[in-house]
Write a protein that holds these residues in place. Structure first.
Motif, short mmCIF file in Angstrom:
data_model
loop_
_atom_site.label_atom_id
_atom_site.label_comp_id
_atom_site.label_asym_id
_atom_site.label_seq_id
_atom_site.Cartn_x
_atom_site.Cartn_y
_atom_site.Cartn_z
N GLU A 1 0.69 -1.25 0.02
CA GLU A 1 0.09 -0.03 0.06
C GLU A 1 0.89 1.17 -0.14
O GLU A 1 0.54 2.11 -0.46
N VAL A 2 1.90 1.32 0.57
CA VAL A 2 2.85 2.56 0.85
C VAL A 2 3.44 2.57 -0.50
O VAL A 2 3.64 3.85 -1.02
N GLY A 3 3.88 1.47 -1.29
CA GLY A 3 4.52 1.79 -2.52
C GLY A 3 3.36 2.20 -3.48
O GLY A 3 4.11 3.13 -4.43
N ILE A 4 2.33 1.72 -3.62
CA ILE A 4 1.16 2.21 -4.27
C ILE A 4 1.34 3.73 -4.26
O ILE A 4 1.14 4.71 -5.06
N VAL A 5 1.09 4.34 -2.91
CA VAL A 5 0.76 5.84 -2.71
C VAL A 5 2.14 6.46 -3.39
O VAL A 5 1.95 7.46 -3.88
N LEU A 6 3.47 5.83 -3.13
CA LEU A 6 4.64 6.65 -3.50
C LEU A 6 4.57 6.57 -5.25
O LEU A 6 4.88 7.64 -5.74
#
Length: 465
Positions: free
Chosen positions: A138-143
């Motif tokens: 999820e963090v990678g998606i947001v980044l």
């Protein structure tokens, strides 16, 4: 696995907490999983609560005393959190440092400066794979979503041509490569070697991400041709910074845990002497906790200081990074409790005997179980921890490499067909501005490709190593 080895493993296993036969145990497993699925999908209950209640239901249907079920669940939860909790926390800290310092943006911009035209999808999958190593999905998606949308708009690329490779890179890292929570839990459950699993995970990830990313994106772009939604382009972290860390230092920090863990695995293979001083040194510095801790400490000087972070800001950053992972830790812990309840109820022994009677290859059985739980629950993490608990006894007489491949088979199965019961499905749909049908034809198909290709590569490797 021979009948003799099954009998030996059964003899070594602790006495089950229930005397239920195979039929009752099978019903208990299905009932426990059904309770979890129903609570997550129908009643929208948090996965931690669903797994806890599902464990109790499993024990009840298996006819086990409630006090022993509670003991099994608590033991599994505690051992799982003890085994992977610190690693998940350190990974979250490293990810937060990478994001807030602008280090992630530096990697992205540097690679994009070198890429263009037909190489852009390959650049996106490279970026996502590197960024995805220490970051949760999820963090990678947001980044990465801002980058995907900006590249698609400025370069006049199809959104799917750029977006699918990025999603593939993140998803493959999430399912197959430690230190992500799913692979870590599976490694702990089947007692696999982390360094060997990491090395084989990268080996499986390369062809998988190529096929599911740049190659599949050609077809996805034809099936779904949509523009990048401008309303979804958020501000990037580095836009608020006066300066950010260098590319080389950032890349070194991200890859440091991988380098140390792979070095430990290599030294163990080459020297193979537990009393050797060099091997003992690498056993320490290559341990997952030390490797990730080293990367976090190095990141203070390579990521935060160059971004202008004074020492007073480091502690608040670490604190902010730990809050969002509380839910993940609880889910993983409860998954470990469910796993232990499965084992203590005798389900592991049952799977051993059934797999021997049916002559199902252990790796294929692990993949199929993970697929079934993934389809039912929508959670790759729940699928991984539950499948690992079911098939863990199969690893007892496996070689080091085959135990690692068992972990990867579970991870591959856990990624199969993300659909409407998966939070990731809706996250991708909203960020890319897709309809449900368009998301099924792109994201969901991509996840199926990842699962099948990775599972196939794992089976092929099992025949040659």
């Amino acid at each position: 696995m021979t009948r003799l080895s099954v009998e030996m493993l059964a003899a070594d296993a602790p006495e089950p907490i229930t005397s239920a036969g195979h039929a009752q145990l099978g019903i208990a497993v299905l009932a426990g999983i059904a309770v979890i699925v129903l609570l997550i999908t129908k009643f929208k209950l948090h996965a931690f609560l669903a797994l806890t209640i599902g464990s109790l239901a499993l024990g009840a249907f298996a006819g086990a005393p409630l006090d022993k079920v509670l003991t099994s669940f608590s033991t599994g939860l505690g051992s799982t959190v003890a085994g992977v909790g610190v690693l998940i926390a350190l990974g979250a800290v490293l990810g937060k440092m990478l994001a807030d310092s602008g280090g992630a943006d530096q990697i992205v911009d540097t690679i994009l400066d070198k890429a263009g035209g037909r190489s852009m999808p390959w650049a996106m999958v490279l970026i996502a794979s590197v960024i995805g190593l220490p970051l949760f999905f999820e963090v990678g998606i947001v980044l990465l979503i801002p980058v995907v949308l900006m590249v698609a708009k400025r370069g006049n690329y199809s959104l799917m041509r750029i977006g699918i490779p990025a999603l593939a890179g993140l998803s493959v890292m999430h399912g197959l490569v430690p230190p992500h929570p799913g692979p870590l839990v599976a490694i702990d459950a089947v007692k696999a070697d982390l360094g060997v699993t990491l090395a084989l995970g990268v080996l499986v990830a390369v062809p998988t991400v190529i096929i599911a990313g740049p190659l599949f994106s050609r077809y996805a772009a034809k099936w779904v041709d949509v523009p990048a939604p401008e309303r979804m382009i958020p501000q990037r972290a580095s836009e608020e910074l006066d300066r950010r860390p260098g590319f080389g230092a950032t890349l070194f920090t991200v890859l440091l845990p991988v380098i140390l863990m792979l070095a430990k695995a290599l030294v163990d293979i080459v020297i193979d002497d537990p009393e050797n001083l060099l091997q003992r040194v690498f056993d320490v510095i290559g341990a997952p906790m030390i490797a990730l801790l080293a990367s976090v400490l190095v990141g203070i000087f390579t990521l935060l200081r160059p971004a202008g972070y004074a020492k007073e800001r480091i502690s608040p950053l670490v604190e902010k990074s730990l809050g969002p992972i509380a839910g993940i830790l609880l889910i993983v812990g409860a998954g470990g409790g469910f796993k232990q309840t499965l084992i203590d109820s005798g389900v592991g022994r049952m799977v051993l005997e059934i797999s021997e009677d049916w002559s199902i290859p252990a790796l294929l059985l692990a993949w199929l179980i993970a697929v079934a739980i993934r389809l039912a629950t929508g959670s790759a993490t729940v699928a991984t921890v539950s499948a690992a608990g079911l098939v863990a006894p199969l690893a007892a007489d496996m070689s080091t490499t085959h135990a690692a491949l068992l972990v990867l088979a579970i991870g591959a199965g856990s990624l199969f067909l993300s659909h409407v019961n998966d939070a990731g499905f809706w996250l991708v749909k909203e960020y890319f501005g897709l309809s449900v049908g368009q998301n099924l034809k792109t994201w969901s198909v991509m996840e199926c490709i990842i699962s099948v290709v990775a599972g196939g590569v794992v089976l092929l490797l099992s025949l040659v190593i």
